[in-house]
Every structure is written in C-alpha cells, then in structure tokens.
Motif scaffolding. Structure first.
Motif, PDB file in Angstrom:
ATOM      1  N   TYR A 171       0.854  -1.188   0.000  1.00 19.34           N
ATOM      2  CA  TYR A 171       0.000   0.000   0.000  1.00 19.34           C
ATOM      3  C   TYR A 171       0.892   1.241   0.000  1.00 19.34           C
ATOM      4  CZ  TYR A 171      -3.560  -3.296   1.691  1.00 19.34           C
ATOM      5  OH  TYR A 171      -4.413  -4.362   1.840  1.00 19.34           O
ATOM      6  N   PHE A 172       0.657   2.141  -0.937  1.00 16.62           N
ATOM      7  CA  PHE A 172       1.401   3.401  -1.001  1.00 16.62           C
ATOM      8  C   PHE A 172       0.434   4.554  -0.735  1.00 16.62           C
ATOM      9  CE2 PHE A 172       3.827   0.428  -3.520  1.00 16.62           C
ATOM     10  CZ  PHE A 172       5.149   0.744  -3.248  1.00 16.62           C
ATOM     11  N   ASP A 173       0.769   5.361   0.249  1.00 10.01           N
ATOM     12  CA  ASP A 173      -0.054   6.525   0.576  1.00 10.01           C
ATOM     13  C   ASP A 173       0.445   7.727  -0.211  1.00 10.01           C
ATOM     14  OD1 ASP A 173      -1.663   5.241   2.600  1.00 10.01           O
ATOM     15  OD2 ASP A 173       0.129   5.270   3.868  1.00 10.01           O
ATOM     16  N   TYR A 174      -0.499   8.481  -0.775  1.00 11.80           N
ATOM     17  CA  TYR A 174      -0.120   9.645  -1.575  1.00 11.80           C
ATOM     18  C   TYR A 174      -1.160  10.741  -1.380  1.00 11.80           C
ATOM     19  CZ  TYR A 174       1.479  12.399  -5.562  1.00 11.80           C
ATOM     20  OH  TYR A 174       1.977  13.401  -6.350  1.00 11.80           O
ATOM     21  N   GLU A 175      -0.679  11.962  -1.283  1.00  8.09           N
ATOM     22  CA  GLU A 175      -1.571  13.103  -1.116  1.00  8.09           C
ATOM     23  C   GLU A 175      -1.417  14.055  -2.282  1.00  8.09           C
ATOM     24  OE1 GLU A 175      -2.612  16.616   2.175  1.00  8.09           O
ATOM     25  OE2 GLU A 175      -1.447  14.848   2.744  1.00  8.09           O
ATOM     26  N   ASN A 176      -2.525  14.490  -2.842  1.00  7.22           N
ATOM     27  CA  ASN A 176      -2.516  15.409  -3.971  1.00  7.22           C
ATOM     28  C   ASN A 176      -3.651  16.417  -3.806  1.00  7.22           C
ATOM     29  OD1 ASN A 176      -1.666  16.097  -6.867  1.00  7.22           O
ATOM     30  ND2 ASN A 176      -3.833  15.636  -7.153  1.00  7.22           N
ATOM     31  N   GLU A 177      -3.304  17.690  -3.805  1.00  8.74           N
ATOM     32  CA  GLU A 177      -4.291  18.767  -3.650  1.00  8.74           C
ATOM     33  C   GLU A 177      -5.190  18.519  -2.433  1.00  8.74           C
ATOM     34  OE1 GLU A 177      -6.333  19.171  -7.350  1.00  8.74           O
ATOM     35  OE2 GLU A 177      -4.592  20.003  -8.381  1.00  8.74           O
ATOM     36  N   ASN A 178      -4.535  18.217  -1.312  1.00  9.31           N
ATOM     37  CA  ASN A 178      -5.212  18.007  -0.028  1.00  9.31           C
ATOM     38  C   ASN A 178      -6.147  16.801  -0.002  1.00  9.31           C
ATOM     39  OD1 ASN A 178      -4.009  20.315   1.181  1.00  9.31           O
ATOM     40  ND2 ASN A 178      -5.521  21.618   0.163  1.00  9.31           N
ATOM     41  N   LYS A 179      -5.996  15.918  -0.984  1.00 10.30           N
ATOM     42  CA  LYS A 179      -6.772  14.685  -0.996  1.00 10.30           C
ATOM     43  C   LYS A 179      -5.814  13.507  -0.830  1.00 10.30           C
ATOM     44  CE  LYS A 179     -10.543  16.379  -3.929  1.00 10.30           C
ATOM     45  NZ  LYS A 179     -11.304  16.174  -5.181  1.00 10.30           N
ATOM     46  N   LYS A 180      -6.212  12.553  -0.002  1.00  6.99           N
ATOM     47  CA  LYS A 180      -5.361  11.406   0.272  1.00  6.99           C
ATOM     48  C   LYS A 180      -5.831  10.189  -0.518  1.00  6.99           C
ATOM     49  CE  LYS A 180      -4.035  12.982   4.893  1.00  6.99           C
ATOM     50  NZ  LYS A 180      -3.991  12.656   6.337  1.00  6.99           N
ATOM     51  N   TYR A 181      -4.870   9.504  -1.112  1.00  5.15           N
ATOM     52  CA  TYR A 181      -5.157   8.315  -1.914  1.00  5.15           C
ATOM     53  C   TYR A 181      -4.301   7.149  -1.426  1.00  5.15           C
ATOM     54  CZ  TYR A 181      -7.115  11.765  -5.171  1.00  5.15           C
ATOM     55  OH  TYR A 181      -7.830  12.789  -5.737  1.00  5.15           O
TER      56      TYR A 181
END
Length: 219
Positions: A171-181
């Motif tokens: 599982y890789f956590d990533y944040e983009n434009e204040n959204k977490k994926y």
C-alpha cells in the motif's frame, strides 16, 4: 473459415508482436537513457524539469478505487496496444497521437482470473493533454512520481496467504491537492514493475508477490 481467420489473426498478432519487439526495444533504450540522464542531473537543477523528465504516472480513481486507465479488449481492437490507447481515450480523454508506446510489461493475473497486460508509453507533451474524464467511471486524475514505487517512504505491507503461499500486498499513501489516496494491490505491483524497468533499479523493499502477479524484484 472461422478457424482460418483465427489462425490468420494469430499470425498477424505474432507479426505485430515481433515488430513491437524490434521497434519498441529501440524506443525503450532511448527512454532508459532519458531517465538515466534525469537521475544524473544535480539536485540544484530546475526541479520542475527533473520531475517532468522522470515522467510522473497518470492515475485514475474509479468508484473510490485508485487504478490505471484500461479495460477489456474489444472486438475492433487490433492488439493490446490499441486496447490501452482506446481505453485511455475513453476514460480520461488522452489522444492516442500524444502517446509513444515503448513496451509492454509482463502480464499480470488478478485473483478473478483476469489477465492484465500493462502498456508503457511516453506522453511527450504534457501541456497538450487536457483531461476529459468519463464521469460515470472516473472521479479524479492525478500524477504520481514513478520513483515513489521503489521507495519505502509512505509504504506499508500486509502479509496474506493463499493455497499455502505467503505473499505481500503493498500500500502506497499519496496526497494530492489536499486529498489522500491509497495505491495498492495489482496497481501498485504494475507501477513498481514499470519503475524498476524505466529507472533501472530494484525497489528498496521485498515485493514477495503471489505467483500470478509475475516475477519479484527487490531485496
């Protein structure tokens, strides 16, 4: 007649595969040199240029799940490359003329028995791509640095067992434009394989994939 056409189609596909292997190998070598050059650039170089040269990956969100553009091969598709380009056009509005296909990765098979053939291509002009999302399927689109899938940062793993075989789901956590994926499962495995090939280095972690997800890399 039906058997003849099937045989002819197989011969045609084999010919196309050979052509793809020959032409694609040259394009892949050029791409590898491109990535190696970007890694050799000093840290004080233009950061936007470096990220651009390292070719971030376009990822879609389908019904809350993170995935790569793609789908089932249709009768009118000449080959796997055409399927990938058509699906990307339908789902995110990516014009096939903007993509230079360089190689196909080793096939993956899901737990549902579906074979996935990843197609790797270069988007040479990022500014020329204006996403048009298929609202019924795609909720968002964002870029992720490819090298992220070789690092331990923002990564966790869960051990599973199937038919006596132990394997890891990453599982890789990533944040983009204040959204977490969260990018995980077969999508994460495909991106790790692509990063391993294109950046010419193994992941900093043990993949320990199930056999149906292809060969393993890493420590």
């Amino acid at each position: 007649m039906q058997k003849y056409y099937q045989q002819r189609d197989k011969r045609t596909q084999r010919r196309k595969d050979r052509e793809m292997g020959s032409n694609g190998s040259h394009r892949l070598q050029a791409l590898l040199q491109h990535f190696q050059y970007s890694h050799s650039m000093p840290n004080n170089s233009n950061s936007k240029l470096i990220v651009s040269m390292r070719a971030a990956v376009l990822i879609c969100v389908f019904e809350g799940e993170v995935a790569l553009p793609g789908g089932k091969r249709e009768e009118g598709d000449a080959d796997d490359v055409q399927t990938a380009l058509r699906e990307a056009k339908e789902e995110i509005g990516l014009n096939p003329s903007l993509v230079s296909v360089v190689t196909l990765l080793q096939p993956f098979q899901t737990n549902y028995g579906v074979t996935v053939i990843p197609v790797v291509g270069i988007l040479s002009d990022r500014d020329a791509f204006s996403p048009v999302l298929a609202s019924a399927e795609v909720k968002a689109i964002f870029d992720v640095p490819l090298e992220m899938f070789l690092k331990n940062d923002n990564r966790r793993a869960e051990e599973k067992e199937k038919m006596g075989e132990k394997y890891l789901i990453h599982y890789f956590d990533y944040e983009n434009e204040n959204k977490k994926y969260v990018i995980w499962g077969i999508t994460a495995s495909i991106l790790t394989s692509a990063a391993t090939l294109l950046l010419q280095q193994p992941p900093a972690f043990l993949e320990q994939r199930p056999k149906n997800l292809g060969r393993n890399h890493g420590k």
